[in-house]
Every structure is written in structure tokens, then in C-alpha cells.
Design an enzyme around this catalytic site. Structure first.
Site, PDB file in Angstrom:
ATOM      1  N   ASP A 359       0.005  -4.786   4.482  1.00 29.59           N
ATOM      2  CA  ASP A 359      -0.831  -5.799   3.857  1.00 29.59           C
ATOM      3  C   ASP A 359      -0.546  -7.116   4.585  1.00 29.59           C
ATOM      4  O   ASP A 359       0.508  -7.270   5.199  1.00 29.59           O
ATOM      5  CB  ASP A 359      -0.467  -5.894   2.374  1.00 29.59           C
ATOM      6  CG  ASP A 359      -1.342  -6.891   1.646  1.00 29.59           C
ATOM      7  OD1 ASP A 359      -2.535  -6.974   1.966  1.00 29.59           O
ATOM      8  OD2 ASP A 359      -0.826  -7.602   0.759  1.00 29.59           O
ATOM      9  N   ASP A 550       2.879  -5.524  -1.512  1.00 30.18           N
ATOM     10  CA  ASP A 550       3.622  -6.165  -2.593  1.00 30.18           C
ATOM     11  C   ASP A 550       3.933  -5.207  -3.724  1.00 30.18           C
ATOM     12  O   ASP A 550       4.636  -5.556  -4.668  1.00 30.18           O
ATOM     13  CB  ASP A 550       2.884  -7.393  -3.127  1.00 30.18           C
ATOM     14  CG  ASP A 550       1.507  -7.036  -3.697  1.00 30.18           C
ATOM     15  OD1 ASP A 550       1.243  -5.849  -3.934  1.00 30.18           O
ATOM     16  OD2 ASP A 550       0.710  -7.963  -3.911  1.00 30.18           O
ATOM     17  N   ASP A 554      -1.322  -3.335  -4.443  1.00 29.24           N
ATOM     18  CA  ASP A 554      -1.536  -2.217  -3.524  1.00 29.24           C
ATOM     19  C   ASP A 554      -0.979  -0.905  -4.054  1.00 29.24           C
ATOM     20  O   ASP A 554      -0.702   0.007  -3.278  1.00 29.24           O
ATOM     21  CB  ASP A 554      -0.891  -2.540  -2.170  1.00 29.24           C
ATOM     22  CG  ASP A 554      -1.501  -3.777  -1.533  1.00 29.24           C
ATOM     23  OD1 ASP A 554      -2.734  -3.871  -1.487  1.00 29.24           O
ATOM     24  OD2 ASP A 554      -0.745  -4.650  -1.097  1.00 29.24           O
TER      25      ASP A 554
END
Length: 656
Positions: A359, A550, A554
């Protein structure tokens, strides 16, 4: 059978079941008796050491002075030594036999040593039991040390805490402190409970939690976590979580649980030992009796002795002890470097990863937006920033906070009224009788306000302002890239890993970050289901994936990946729940450190498997052929076990 209470570390490393109470001493579990013996050190093993002394004296008399006591004196002396050295093993074999469990190392050693006595090989029977018991002693000591090193690594919660009650400081047990009470932390003292700093500011060493020894300065109202060390003056912290709910307690529990989640290698060895031992018994019987049908000069004593050698060398201790010990070491090594594995199985998984998908926000960037550029049209930059901040102070959005933080005192003299949110566009309000719009370009389009074309071409996030239906300028805002993000990508490429970045940000922003870091592939404008689709696509193409995010937004992707890695486990309870691996200090460079920990552990474990199997096969063949005797068998068995254990213990001292 009496089940042992719930102690997460008190699982038998040689089986998949809870221990029965009688097996506590063998398994190295820290019950009161074990604790007493450990405190006594060598004195706690006086029966075994006495047996070793008797064996040494008897062998000296026999081989040094060519004399040995007559029968039955010699038998009685050796039986005393045998009882002193083998009462634990014989007792365990008997208890297991009562439960119809005959295929284990205790029963195997008991049969071999009693068999040696039955054919008159007293000294060899005692030697087998003495050296086997010494080997078990060292094995248990190594396992206990590994367990304690993991516990000590994170179990650093203070036993006492100073709490302010009725205006006076009182020293109490941290478990008795309630939420919202104020605790006092002296300079050099560890924080006992999670909370918010009540003092104006203080500096803390976070090494116990993150593996990094640099200080972290906290301001009033910021979070302070249990395990941090106060480097400053006496500070006060308002407690926000009970002792059992602190981040440190959660992390400690997670590391303890990790040792119970076995890797595929451990599970294979456990299954292998259950099949291997009965096969060994069967082969020993064949070695003893099969030659009767193939030789004219069959000597039962000779072949029975060879079968005993076969039994001694076949003991699987080196495998079933050193392998779990290796994984204990791997978990401890990673923990010391601020990486928490939820199970030893994930150490194996990380060695097979070939694609790392990350991410953007919070993983490669700090997730903290900062103003990059201010460009006013028709008024000064300070006026533009002041107006924007006066409007944005009414929003909790990270971008709004960045504008307010940048403005500082400039916004205090300006007051916005009648502020309203226009969903998906921005804010509208009145300042000094003028209508002010602050938001994205779509906001200006909605009110048919013309603005320069360059605004649409900007890569960074833009806050556009209009005053009384006229374009007044814009402010660009960007998320900062983490200091070690570039180095992390370089390390991944050095390991031949494919790097991919997924983000909900617009593609132009994602491409800019990817280019600056050297990431192989980058995809923007993704909703959570879009991220899942991308990760599934890589999996369908045969990639072994570690996803780094995180752990909250996600969660679906973390669950889909072969290894889900969460950044910043100290800041989120959901992170600890979701991820397989937690990087405590937010550093992307720790991703490759986690892979290194897995590779080191795997390498040592397979070294042990190879060494143990090669030595055992060689001595098994030599024993069956009459070349190796019981002395050589026990020395080979204990020697390879100790060598494997020392190799496994090495992991705990390595540096990443």
C-alpha cells in the site's frame, strides 16, 4: 490425565498434545520443581553426576588398572549408577507404556539399556543411559533458555507503578490501576501502562517496542505506550488502557502464541517421528532375528547386541528438539529487530515470497500530509493560507489538518462563519462577509467558477480557493515518503523480488511516488475491491505474495496474500488482529529483514535435519554390520543432538 493450566509456552515441543503432569520435568516446563532445580544448577542433577562419577571410576579400574569387582558386586555398582542416571527415563517409559505408548525415545532407550544389562554389558548399558540423560539435560536447558529469551525480550512490564490518588503518589501493582487515573513516570523508568501524556512534553526510548533505540519526543495529549522508557524529567501519563489491554501485553501474548503455531517442517518432523520410531523397532527385531535364517553360525548374543546399537543410534532427539528450538530462535531474532511473527509457519512462508505488494499511504509514505506549494491570485500567499485554514479548521480530513498546521497563527485572526460541507467537493463558508470556497477542482466547476488549466495538470493533491465566485489560488499538498523507503525497494530488488504498489490515490500521484522509489509496477485509483482484484491477478499468475499495508483498510488483501504484513502495529489493535507479521516501527526496510529472519531459520533447520539424518544412517549401517558398538552409538547420538542444538541456539545471537 490432569491437564496443565493455560501456559502458552508450556506445550511439549516434541508432541502436538498438552503434557500430562508427570511429563513436566522432561519437557523442561517451568513448574515449581523445575524452578527449584534450575536455581540449584548442577546440584539439581547430583544423581546424574554421581552416576557419571561411578562410571568413570569403574572404567578406570577396568581399563587403567586391569581390575574389576567380582560378580555380583560389579552388577550392584552398575545398577546403582543405572538407577541414578535413568530413573527419569525409566519412569517416563513406564508411564507412557501404561497408556500403550511404546514407540517413543524413552521406551527405546529403556529397552536398549536393559538389553545391554541382560547380556552382561553393564558398563555400556550405564554409559548409554548416562550420556543420553546428559544430552537430555543440555537439550532441556537450551529449550528453556530459548523460551526465556523470547519471554524476556518483551515481558518488560514493571511490577510497580506510581499512581496519583488523592493528590498523593502511591506505589501500587499496575493491574490495580484504572482507566483515566494519572500515573507518574520518573526519569529512567519504564512506562507501565498505555495512556496519553499529561505533562507538556517528554522524551522516551522506544527500543523495547520497536527495536530502535532513538528517542521519541511526545507532546501533551500524544500517546505513550507501556514499555517506553522516560528519558526526561518526571512525567505524568493519563491511563487509557488496563494493564492486560496494553499494546505491550498484546505483543507479548502474540509472540507467546507464535511458538504454538508450527511450521510445515515442524509438522512434518512430528509426523515423521511417529512413523520412524515403530519402523526402527521393527528393523531392530529384524537385525536380531533375521540372520538366523541366513547364516549357519547364528549367535544370538552377537545379533542382539547389534540390535541394541541400532536402537540407541536411531533415537530421533536431535530432530524433534533442535528443529522447534531453531524456530524459537527465529521468532526471537525477528522480535529483537521489531518484527513480530504470529507463528513459525510464517518464517517459512517468507522464504518463498517472490512478489511484495505494498500500500502507499502509511507503508511507503508517512501518511502525514504537508503543504508543498502556495500560489495566490489577487491576494497574498499569507491571506490565501489564512482563509483556507479558517475554513478547513472545521474539517477532520487529513488534508484539512495539513493546511491548518501549515497556517499556524495566520488563521487565528480570521474567523469563518456558516461553514458547510459539500460532500465530495469541499467546504463553503463566509469570511468578513465574503463567500469562500475551499476544496477540489470539482467544487469550482459546480459553482461555474473559471480557474487556470494548470490546476488539472498538478500531480499533488490540490486545495483550490475561490472568493466571491472568483478563483483566488491553490495550495498543493503531498504525503511525505519515508526516509528508508528507497533503501527498502533497493534491498527487495537485490533479493530479486518484484515490487508492486497499490493505492486509492489518483494514478498521477502513484506514478510519481513509484518513479522516485524505483517500484516495478504501480496502480492507482483503486477501491478495496480493486486491490483484491489486482492481488488475485498476481496470485493467478503464480506469484507468492507478501502484502504490506496498515492491516485495517486492507484487511481483505492481507487475508488473500500468502503473508500479510502490517506496518505500525503499535498504533492499531486491528493491525495485530489482521496481519500474519507486524512491523512495529513503520520502517519498510524491515520487510527484507523479515525475509532474512526466515531464510536464516530455514537454513539452520535444514542443516540440522541433514546432519542428523546423515550421521544416523551411517552409524545405523555400521551398527547393523557389527562395526559400531554401544559406546560409539551413544556418543554419535548425543553428539549429533548437541551439535544440532548448538547450531539452533546460534540463531538467537545473530544480527540482521
Amino acid at each position: 490425565m490432569e491437564q496443565i493450566p493455560n501456559h502458552k509456552f508450556d506445550q511439549d515441543i516434541k508432541t502436538d498434545r498438552p503434557l500430562i503432569k508427570d511429563e513436566l520435568p522432561k519437557a523442561g516446563i517451568s513448574d515449581p520443581q523445575d524452578a527449584k532445580e534450575e536455581e540449584e544448577g548442577w546440584r539439581g542433577h547430583w544423581p546424574l553426576l554421581t552416576a557419571l562419577l561411578i562410571l568413570f571410576v569403574m572404567l578406570t579400574l577396568e581399563y587403567g588398572f586391569k581390575w574389576q569387582p567380582p560378580f555380583p558386586v560389579n552388577l550392584i555398582v552398575f545398577l546403582i549408577a543405572f538407577g541414578l542416571s535413568g530413573y527419569n527415563v525409566l519412569g517416563m517409559a513406564w508411564r507412557k507404556a501404561k497408556h500403550f505408548d511404546f514407540f517413543n525415545e524413552f521406551f527405546l532407550m529403556s529397552v536398549a539399556t536393559v538389553g545391554a544389562f541382560s547380556i552382561g554389558s553393564y558398563n555400556e548399558g550405564v554409559a548409554v543411559m548416562v550420556f543420553y540423560s546428559i544430552g537430555e539435560w543440555f537439550q532441556d536447558a537450551a529449550v528453556n533458555r530459548a523460551k526465556k529469551s523470547i519471554k524476556a525480550l518483551l515481558d518488560i512490564r514493571p511490577d510497580k507503578v506510581t499512581v496519583m490518588r488523592d493528590g498523593k503518589p502511591s506505589e501500587v501493582d499496575p493491574k490495580s490501576v484504572q482507566v483515566d487515573e494519572i500515573i507518574q513516570v520518573k526519569a529512567g523508568e519504564k512506562v507501565a501502562l498505555d495512556g496519553e501524556l499529561s505533562s507538556d512534553s517528554a522524551s522516551f526510548n522506544t527500543a523495547a517496542l520497536t527495536g530502535e533505540s532513538k528517542s521519541d519526543t511526545k507532546r501533551k495529549g500524544e500517546n505513550v505506550l507501556a514499555g517506553m522508557i522516560n528519558l526526561d524529567k518526571v512525567s505524568e501519563v493519563q491511563v487509557k488502557a488496563l494493564f492486560k489491554d496494553s499494546k505491550l501485553s498484546q505483543i507479548l501474548e502474540m509472540v507467546q502464541d507464535a511458538t504454538a503455531r508450527k511450521s510445515q517442517t515442524q509438522l512434518f518432523i512430528s509426523r515423521f517421528a511417529k512413523i520412524y520410531t515403530p519402523i526402527v523397532f521393527a528393523l531392530a527385531l529384524l537385525v536380531c532375528f533375521a540372520p538366523y535364517f541366513f547364516t549357519d553360525t547364528y549367535n544370538f548374543h552377537q545379533w542382539f547386541y547389534r540390535a541394541l546399537v541400532f536402537l540407541v543410534i536411531s533415537c530421533p532427539c536431535a530432530l524433534v528438539v533442535s528443529i522447534p528450538l531453531g524456530y524459537f530462535g527465529g521468532i526471537g531474532l525477528a522480535s529483537r529487530n521489531g518484527i513480530l511473527f504470529k507463528g513459525s509457519n510464517f518464517l517459512d512462508v517468507m522464504t518463498k515470497i517472490n512478489t511484495v505488494i505494498m500500500d502507499k499511504t502509511g507503508t511507503l509514505t508517512k501518511g502525514v500530509f504537508k503543504v508543498q506549494e502556495v500560489k495566490a491570485d489577487g491576494l497574498s500567499n499569507d491571506e490565501l493560507v489564512g482563509m483556507a485554514a479558517a475554513i478547513e479548521v472545521n474539517s477532520t480530513h487529513p488534508i484539512a489538518k495539513a493546511v491548518v498546521a501549515y497556517a499556524g497563527n495566520k488563521a487565528k485572526a480570521i474567523k469563518a462563519e456558516n461553514v458547510e460541507e459539500i460532500s465530495g467537493h469541499g467546504l463553503k463558508g463566509t469570511i468578513n462577509g465574503k463567500v469562500v470556497l475551499a476544496g477540489n477542482a470539482k467544487l469550482l466547476k459546480k459553482f461555474n467558477i473559471a480557474y487556470p488549466g494548470e490546476v488539472d495538470g498538478l500531480v499533488d493533491t490540490v486545495v483550490v480557493l475561490a472568493v466571491d465566485n472568483r478563483f483566488a489560488g491553490y495550495i498543493t499538498i503531498a504525503d511525505e515518503i519515508k526516509e528508508d523507503a528507497k533503501d527498502a525497494i533497493v534491498r527487495m530488488h537485490d533479493l530479486k523480488l518484484q515490487t508492486v504498489m497499490l493505492s486509492g490515490d489518483k494514478q498521477a500521484v502513484v506514478d510519481k511516488v513509484a518513479k522516485s522509489l524505483g517500484i516495478d509496477k504501480a496502480f492507482g485509483d483503486l477501491l478495496p475491491d480493486g486491490k483484491v482484484e489486482k492481488v488475485q491477478g498476481f496470485k493467478d499468475a503464480g506469484s507468492r505474495i507478501a502484502f504490506v499495508g496498515d492491516g485495517v483498510n486492507d484487511a481483505p488483501v492481507v487475508a488473500l496474500a500468502d503473508a500479510g504484513i502490517a506496518m505500525g502495529g503499535l498504533g492499531s489493535d486491528a493491525t495485530i488482529e489482521t496481519a500474519d507479521i507486524v512491523i512495529q516501527n513503520d520502517q519498510p526496510s524491515k520487510i527484507t529483514t523479515a525475509i532474512q529472519a526466515g531464510e536464516i531459520t530455514s537454513r539452520v533447520v535444514w542443516q540440522n535435519i541433514t546432519i542428523a539424518m546423515v550421521v544416523k544412517v551411517i552409524v545405523l549401517v555400521l551398527g547393523a554390520g557389527g562395526v559400531a558398538n554401544l559406546w560409539e552409538a551413544v556418543i554419535a547420538d548425543v553428539g549429533v543432538a548437541l551439535l544440532a542444538i548448538l547450531n539452533a541456539v546460534r540463531i538467537q545471537r545473530m544480527k540482521l
